[in-house]
Design an enzyme around this catalytic site. Structure first.
Site, mmCIF file in Angstrom:
data_model
loop_
_atom_site.group_PDB
_atom_site.id
_atom_site.type_symbol
_atom_site.label_atom_id
_atom_site.label_comp_id
_atom_site.label_asym_id
_atom_site.label_seq_id
_atom_site.Cartn_x
_atom_site.Cartn_y
_atom_site.Cartn_z
ATOM 1 N N THR A 60 20.603 10.823 -10.728
ATOM 2 C CA THR A 60 19.138 10.894 -10.615
ATOM 3 C C THR A 60 18.608 9.548 -10.152
ATOM 4 O OG1 THR A 60 18.834 12.621 -12.261
ATOM 5 C CG2 THR A 60 17.055 11.048 -12.059
ATOM 6 N N ARG A 110 16.635 26.271 -15.585
ATOM 7 C CA ARG A 110 16.574 25.084 -16.460
ATOM 8 C C ARG A 110 15.838 23.929 -15.762
ATOM 9 N NH1 ARG A 110 18.208 19.461 -16.144
ATOM 10 N NH2 ARG A 110 18.698 18.745 -18.246
ATOM 11 N N GLY A 144 14.746 19.828 -16.414
ATOM 12 C CA GLY A 144 15.026 18.661 -17.251
ATOM 13 C C GLY A 144 13.787 17.808 -17.463
ATOM 14 N N ASP A 145 14.026 16.560 -17.802
ATOM 15 C CA ASP A 145 12.941 15.633 -18.136
ATOM 16 C C ASP A 145 12.266 15.028 -16.906
ATOM 17 O OD1 ASP A 145 15.558 14.406 -17.751
ATOM 18 O OD2 ASP A 145 14.548 12.504 -18.136
ATOM 19 N N THR A 160 16.876 8.327 -16.872
ATOM 20 C CA THR A 160 17.981 9.144 -16.368
ATOM 21 C C THR A 160 18.941 9.398 -17.513
ATOM 22 O OG1 THR A 160 19.896 9.265 -14.905
ATOM 23 C CG2 THR A 160 19.142 7.044 -15.486
ATOM 24 N N GLY A 161 19.313 10.644 -17.680
ATOM 25 C CA GLY A 161 20.207 10.952 -18.784
ATOM 26 C C GLY A 161 20.141 12.432 -19.094
ATOM 27 N N GLY A 169 18.664 15.373 -20.017
ATOM 28 C CA GLY A 169 17.231 15.649 -19.987
ATOM 29 C C GLY A 169 16.660 16.318 -21.216
HETATM 30 N N1 ASP Z 1 17.691 13.616 -16.501
HETATM 31 C C1 ASP Z 1 18.205 14.542 -15.520
HETATM 32 C C2 ASP Z 1 18.071 15.946 -16.075
HETATM 33 O O1 ASP Z 1 18.389 16.166 -17.211
HETATM 34 C C3 ASP Z 1 19.631 14.295 -15.156
HETATM 35 C C4 ASP Z 1 19.956 12.880 -14.716
HETATM 36 O O2 ASP Z 1 19.298 11.944 -15.136
HETATM 37 O O3 ASP Z 1 20.901 12.716 -13.926
HETATM 38 O O4 ASP Z 1 17.707 16.817 -15.335
#
Ligand code: ASP
Length: 343
Positions: A209, A237, A239-240, A260-261, A263
């Site tokens: 991300t 789905r 994410g964040d 990033t992480g 989500g």
């Molecule tokens: N945060 C993103 C999600 O969960 C994924 C990522 O950070 O790579 O969609």
């Protein structure tokens, strides 16, 4: 000269999923007239997992992206413009999990999410589950500036895109051979579960991300994030990354944050807003607020990942509880580019 503090520490927590190693890249007690920070994703990014040529390719693209934004800021451009244009460079690169080269869903299709926030007006825009707009962050910008809404999804968001003169592409544009092979391997090996950062079946996978935070010469902050989400995601789905307050937040009174992480945990922890709120209501410094959230609150919840942030004084933070995070900062003509925890 900027004061750069870079060190590694060990945290003690009971979460077996979280790495014990943490990395601290913080510039504190420094008033920069403008500045910019980017990330290209956190995750299982370890020295030795990347070939020298791939490492160089990441380095060069991070440099190109952050230089684009830094030039805008240097020439008096706005933080919002710097964030958007910097993210465009990474969206157009197949190296990252955003725009071209994004991870694919269980149906082997791209579904992209993005958001942007202006710290001056507290205006914001997000888009979720889109697959025909070449640069999702540009659509998020249009939602912010030219709609009455904050978050648009899927076909509706794409219909809105057509009214805003944005570059439209076929979903195939986003699909790379690398991600096709990746999703087919994950589906085989993880027996159709949603991929997670610490699923041993998918060790070695990078979660790229992209995000950017900036402070402009007028003292305005902005943040933006763009992603393909988590590989092998199903059922629409989200994410964040497109959720204001979770993956992205900016407020001139406090800071600008992009995460990033994993989500689901960033949404449940309202991570980006939590960092801002700790500064606003508890008077914590940026570094204190970021460390509290990334090294205490997120691991306690069970989540992993990292954030980048900049405050209204030009202090920055790039913190993560995963083995690595692609990251760079440009502050007072000093460029820093890093990938791993130990550097
Ligand atoms: N945060 C993103 C999600 O969960 C994924 C990522 O950070 O790579 O969609």
């Amino acid at each position: 000269m900027a004061l750069t503090l870079s060190c590694e520490t060990s945290t003690k927590n009971n979460d077996t999923n979280a790495t014990k190693k943490t990395s601290t890249d913080t510039i504190a007690k420094h008033k920069a007239p403008f500045g910019i920070v980017i990330h290209g994703g956190a995750g299982y990014i370890k020295k030795g997992n990347l070939s020298d040529s791939l490492e160089q390719a990441y380095h060069d693209k991070l440099q190109e992206a952050i230089t684009t934004g830094n030039e805008i800021l240097k020439n008096g451009g706005s933080a919002v413009e710097a964030v958007q244009r910097t993210i465009n460079v990474m969206e157009d690169s197949p190296l990252f999990n955003s725009g071209k080269g994004a991870v694919l869903t269980n149906e082997e299709l791209p579904e992209l999410d993005a958001s942007i926030m202006d710290g001056k007006s507290l205006n914001a825009g997000g888009v979720a589950g889109i697959s025909t707009v070449k640069n999702p962050i540009n659509l998020a910008y249009e939602v912010m500036e030219n709609s009455d809404h904050v978050l648009l999804a899927r076909e509706g968001a794409e219909a809105f895109a057509k009214t805003r003169n944005l570059e439209i592409v076929d979903p195939e544009y986003f699909i790379t051979n690398k991600q096709l092979q990746n999703i087919q391997r994950i589906k085989r090996e993880s027996k159709n579960k949603q991929a997670t950062f610490y699923n041993s079946d998918i060790n070695g996978t990078k979660f790229g991300t992209v995000g950017c935070v900036a402070l402009d010469k007028n003292g305005n902050l902005a943040a933006g994030t763009s992603t393909g989400g988590m590989a092998n995601k199903k059922w629409g789905r989200i994410g964040d990354s497109p959720i204001i307050g979770a993956g992205t937040y900016a407020n001139n009174k406090t800071c600008a944050v992009s995460g990033t992480g994993w989500g689901e945990y960033y949404i449940r922890g309202v991570v980006a807003y939590d960092i801002s709120a700790l500064m606003e209501y508890k008077g914590l410094s940026l570094a204190e607020a970021v460390k509290k959230v990334i090294y205490e609150k997120q691991p306690d919840l069970g989540g992993n990942g990292g954030i980048i942030a900049i405050d209204h004084l030009g202090n920055i933070a790039m913190e993560f509880n995963t083995p690595g995070m692609f990251r760079a900062s440009y502050l007072n003509d000093e460029l820093t580019i890093k990938m791993y925890a130990k550097e």
